[in-house]
Design a protein around this motif. Structure first.
Motif, PDB file in Angstrom:
ATOM      1  N   ARG A 159       0.842  -1.203   0.000  1.00 37.81           N
ATOM      2  CA  ARG A 159       0.000   0.000   0.000  1.00 37.81           C
ATOM      3  C   ARG A 159       0.875   1.251   0.000  1.00 37.81           C
ATOM      4  O   ARG A 159       1.083   1.864  -1.035  1.00 37.81           O
ATOM      5  N   ASP A 160       1.481   1.592   1.127  1.00 39.49           N
ATOM      6  CA  ASP A 160       2.306   2.810   1.153  1.00 39.49           C
ATOM      7  C   ASP A 160       3.506   2.642   0.212  1.00 39.49           C
ATOM      8  O   ASP A 160       3.936   3.596  -0.436  1.00 39.49           O
ATOM      9  N   LEU A 187      -6.870  -0.058   3.143  1.00 43.25           N
ATOM     10  CA  LEU A 187      -6.936   1.322   3.640  1.00 43.25           C
ATOM     11  C   LEU A 187      -8.205   2.018   3.134  1.00 43.25           C
ATOM     12  O   LEU A 187      -8.688   1.742   2.040  1.00 43.25           O
ATOM     13  N   HIS A 215      -8.554  -0.382   7.862  1.00 46.14           N
ATOM     14  CA  HIS A 215      -7.667   0.684   8.355  1.00 46.14           C
ATOM     15  C   HIS A 215      -8.185   2.006   7.801  1.00 46.14           C
ATOM     16  O   HIS A 215      -8.089   2.259   6.601  1.00 46.14           O
ATOM     17  N   PHE A 265      -8.412   6.323   8.069  1.00 42.32           N
ATOM     18  CA  PHE A 265      -7.566   7.419   8.559  1.00 42.32           C
ATOM     19  C   PHE A 265      -8.193   8.765   8.221  1.00 42.32           C
ATOM     20  O   PHE A 265      -9.020   8.883   7.308  1.00 42.32           O
ATOM     21  N   SER A 325      -6.132   5.830  12.060  1.00 40.43           N
ATOM     22  CA  SER A 325      -4.877   6.603  12.009  1.00 40.43           C
ATOM     23  C   SER A 325      -5.155   8.096  11.969  1.00 40.43           C
ATOM     24  O   SER A 325      -6.027   8.545  11.204  1.00 40.43           O
ATOM     25  N   GLU A 362      -3.809  11.009  10.516  1.00 36.49           N
ATOM     26  CA  GLU A 362      -2.808  11.413   9.530  1.00 36.49           C
ATOM     27  C   GLU A 362      -2.150  12.732   9.957  1.00 36.49           C
ATOM     28  O   GLU A 362      -2.805  13.630  10.456  1.00 36.49           O
ATOM     29  N   ASN A 397      -3.149   4.337  15.369  1.00 34.65           N
ATOM     30  CA  ASN A 397      -1.863   4.636  14.740  1.00 34.65           C
ATOM     31  C   ASN A 397      -1.634   6.143  14.748  1.00 34.65           C
ATOM     32  O   ASN A 397      -2.535   6.908  14.395  1.00 34.65           O
ATOM     33  N   PRO A 447       0.746   8.375  12.901  1.00 28.51           N
ATOM     34  CA  PRO A 447       1.824   8.411  11.915  1.00 28.51           C
ATOM     35  C   PRO A 447       2.639   9.695  11.951  1.00 28.51           C
ATOM     36  O   PRO A 447       2.110  10.770  12.260  1.00 28.51           O
ATOM     37  N   THR A 465       3.609  11.298   9.299  1.00 29.61           N
ATOM     38  CA  THR A 465       3.314  11.296   7.866  1.00 29.61           C
ATOM     39  C   THR A 465       4.381  12.005   7.035  1.00 29.61           C
ATOM     40  O   THR A 465       4.694  11.587   5.927  1.00 29.61           O
ATOM     41  N   HIS A 474       4.094   4.651  12.642  1.00 29.55           N
ATOM     42  CA  HIS A 474       4.126   4.640  11.170  1.00 29.55           C
ATOM     43  C   HIS A 474       5.000   5.830  10.787  1.00 29.55           C
ATOM     44  O   HIS A 474       4.574   6.974  10.883  1.00 29.55           O
ATOM     45  N   HIS A 507       7.733   7.984   8.291  1.00 32.65           N
ATOM     46  CA  HIS A 507       8.351   8.237   6.985  1.00 32.65           C
ATOM     47  C   HIS A 507       9.771   8.749   7.204  1.00 32.65           C
ATOM     48  O   HIS A 507      10.120   9.248   8.272  1.00 32.65           O
ATOM     49  N   GLU A 521       4.491  -0.123  11.656  1.00 35.98           N
ATOM     50  CA  GLU A 521       4.131  -0.156  10.242  1.00 35.98           C
ATOM     51  C   GLU A 521       5.397   0.130   9.429  1.00 35.98           C
ATOM     52  O   GLU A 521       6.100   1.120   9.690  1.00 35.98           O
ATOM     53  N   GLY A 534       0.747  12.282   0.836  1.00 36.74           N
ATOM     54  CA  GLY A 534       1.144  12.123   2.232  1.00 36.74           C
ATOM     55  C   GLY A 534       0.577  10.861   2.841  1.00 36.74           C
ATOM     56  O   GLY A 534       0.980  10.469   3.916  1.00 36.74           O
ATOM     57  N   VAL A 535      -0.321  10.197   2.144  1.00 38.17           N
ATOM     58  CA  VAL A 535      -0.893   8.971   2.710  1.00 38.17           C
ATOM     59  C   VAL A 535       0.115   7.858   2.589  1.00 38.17           C
ATOM     60  O   VAL A 535       0.753   7.730   1.583  1.00 38.17           O
TER      61      VAL A 535
HETATM   62  O1  KIV Z   1       1.731   8.346   6.255  1.00 34.93           O
HETATM   63  C1  KIV Z   1       0.559   8.244   6.633  1.00 34.93           C
HETATM   64  O2  KIV Z   1       0.038   9.069   7.378  1.00 34.93           O
HETATM   65  C2  KIV Z   1      -0.197   7.095   6.151  1.00 34.93           C
HETATM   66  C3  KIV Z   1      -1.512   6.846   6.825  1.00 34.93           C
HETATM   67  C4  KIV Z   1      -2.589   6.511   5.886  1.00 34.93           C
HETATM   68  C5  KIV Z   1      -1.353   5.752   7.834  1.00 34.93           C
HETATM   69  O3  KIV Z   1       0.250   6.365   5.312  1.00 34.93           O
END
Ligand code: KIV
Ligand code: ZN
Length: 525
Positions: free
Chosen positions: A17-18, A77, A101, A103, A143, A145, A171, A173, A175, A206, A208, A230, A524-525
């Motif tokens: 997914r991400d 998601l 899931h 968000f 989540s 976000e 969650n 995140p 992000t 979660h 980045h 995650e 950003g997801v």
């Molecule tokens: O980075 C993020 O906020 C996401 C959310 C959908 C969990 O990928």
């Protein structure tokens, strides 16, 4: 939640997914199933299989993965809208362990500019979306976000509302990859203290990697009380990527003294998983990438080699075998039979069906006729390429190139396009340019070549060349990889591979569940 010496930590993999969502990482349906199967065999606890509302292709992949996976939880998601949630519910309902899931953005900047909603409206949407998801499944993750840039009291109100509405995982995140380990650790501690019913949910990290701290932040989140991580294989994901699963797993396994968590991943499959995801997405793995980079266990300098010969622990904190890397070995040659080949594949972690095995064996024999020594890496490149190209509509049949000092160089290329053979000749400024011009003549397109990279799979002048090609066309980016002892053939195959992916992408977008801009709006997801 109490912290016992070995608290269970759940690994939530979001490669499909991400990871798949980032520019150029598109996987085909078959590749997604293959990755999901491997994640399940590795012991991943939760597989995020996709974003069902994004397109029919995403929906079908999540649905198929939900049906075939037996031990892991499978999740899809969904944004906070009812259509999103119903689509995700529909996609995961056949799973042995389904999860939705959902968000929603909670930071001031996201609420104001992206959602254009007041905090009170957002809070109500949290309640409504989680309630809707609970109508489908008992296992709901919510989540926040952009959680790390959210005002603390509002974050707590949203978390409280989500848990009251029935979310079982929360969650928070990072992000945009903005937080730091201390800050993230303390955020989890404080939210868990402040929210009265926080013990009713498992908290999740979660992260980045925009500032290169995704793994460190994730581990700090565990210290703050989170128990789900995650992450993605090879750290692929939006922008600079997500926290890398292999780094998290090996940090926990290697530093159990300071990270006392029980994570049930079979680490000996990490190298195989990295290779599969790299082949499926055509994203090369950086040479010095921790755990799975080709240099991760290589010792080049004299001092290091001397130390290693005296005692491996001088410079090695984990063994290559512990992550599934076997020392490069001369494996087979042209006299090796089908059984030896099958055993070798099993040793390398591949389980192929009869047809796939037959196809790989034929290609192995062809390679063995051209290359004296066949190494594990050659076999991996060969099998991965077969998996990646199995459903391709266009394939390279023959290529003859005239190169050298007397230009212009020329290429005569024969392709199989949807079952019809087509041949063309083109010239160019060098043999690669001539080859690509020939492809252009047979498959006219407007895609721009953004990246062309060659590296040797093993050592020696007869080594296979592995070529990566990235193409860009009207907001779509695709990458493909191919290997062959002939660099020009590998180049043609990689370019054709990228065009095949582009075709799939165009088709996917032509049958969207939501509009393409919708997908873009998920930034950003
Ligand atoms: O980075 C993020 O906020 C996401 C959310 C959908 C969990 O990928
Ligand atoms: Zn993300």
């Amino acid at each position: 939640m109490t912290t016992s010496p070995k608290d269970r930590v759940y690994i939530f993999d979001t490669t499909l997914r991400d990871g798949e969502q980032c520019p150029g990482a598109t996987m085909t349906f078959e590749e997604k199933l293959e990755v999901a199967d491997l994640l399940e065999s590795m012991g991943v606890d939760i597989i995020e299989a996709g974003f069902p509302i994004a397109s029919d292709g995403d929906f079908q992949a999540v649905q198929a993965i939900a049906k075939r996976i037996k031990n892991a939880t499978v999740t899809g998601l969904a944004r906070a809208g009812m259509k999103d949630i119903d689509r995700a519910g529909e996609a995961v309902k056949g799973a042995a362990r389904p999860r939705i899931h959902t968000f929603l953005s909670t930071s001031p900047v996201h609420m104001k500019y992206k959602l254009q909603k007041e905090p009170a409206e957002v809070l109500q949407m949290v309640r409504d979306s989680v309630t809707r998801a609970r109508n489908w499944v008992d296992n709901v993750e919510w989540s926040a976000e952009d959680g790390t840039r959210t005002e603390f009291d509002f974050l707590c109100q949203c978390v409280d509302a989500a848990i009251k509405a029935g979310a079982t995982t929360i969650n928070i995140p990072d992000t945009v990859g903005y937080t730091t380990p201390d800050e993230y650790r303390s955020l989890f501690r404080k939210v868990r203290e402040q929210v009265a019913n926080s013990d009713k949910a498992i908290f999740s990290v979660h992260c980045h990697n925009d500032l290169g701290m995704a793994v460190a932040n994730s581990l700090a989140g565990l210290e703050g009380g989170a128990r789900q991580i995650e992450c993605t294989i090879n750290g692929i994901g939006e922008r600079a990527g997500n926290a890398a699963l292999e780094e998290i797993v090996m940090a926990i396994k290697t530093r159990g003294d300071v990270l006392p968590y029980d994570c049930r991943i079979d680490a000996t499959m990490l190298n195989r998983a990295s290779k599969l995801v790299s082949a499926a997405t055509s994203f090369p793995v950086q040479y010095n990438k921790a755990i799975v980079g080709r240099n991760a266990f290589a010792h080049e300098s004299g001092i290091h080699q001397d130390g290693m010969l005296k005692h491996t622990q001088t410079y090695e904190i984990m063994t290559p075998e512990s992550v599934g890397v076997s020392k490069t070995s001369l494996v087979m040659g042209k006299h090796s039979g089908r059984n030896a080949f099958r055993n070798k594949l099993q040793e390398l972690g591949y389980e192929l069906g009869d047809n796939q095995l037959e196809d790989a064996f034929t290609r192995f024999k062809t390679l063995a006729d051209r290359k004296k020594h066949i190494y594990d890496e050659d076999i991996e490149a060969l099998v991965d390429e077969g998996i990646a190209t199995a459903t391709d509509r266009t394939k390279v049949i023959a290529l003859i190139v005239i190169a050298g000092t007397m230009g212009p160089q020329s290429a005569t290329l024969t392709l199989d396009v949807d079952g019809t053979e087509k041949t063309v000749q083109a010239t160019g400024n060098g043999p690669v340019d001539a080859t690509f011009n020939a492809i252009h003549k047979l498959i006219p397109h407007t895609a721009m070549l953004e990246l062309y990279q060659v590296h040797a799979v093993t050592q020696g002048t007869d080594a296979q060349a592995e070529v990566s090609v990235r193409l860009h066309e009207e907001g779509r980016t695709v990458t493909a990889k191919a290997a062959d002892p002939d660099t020009l053939v590998a180049s043609a195959k990689a370019y054709i591979g990228a065009l095949n992916k582009l075709m799939i992408k165009r088709q996917r977008e032509a049958t969207p569940q939501t509009t393409a801009p919708d997908r873009l709006r998920l930034g950003g997801v």
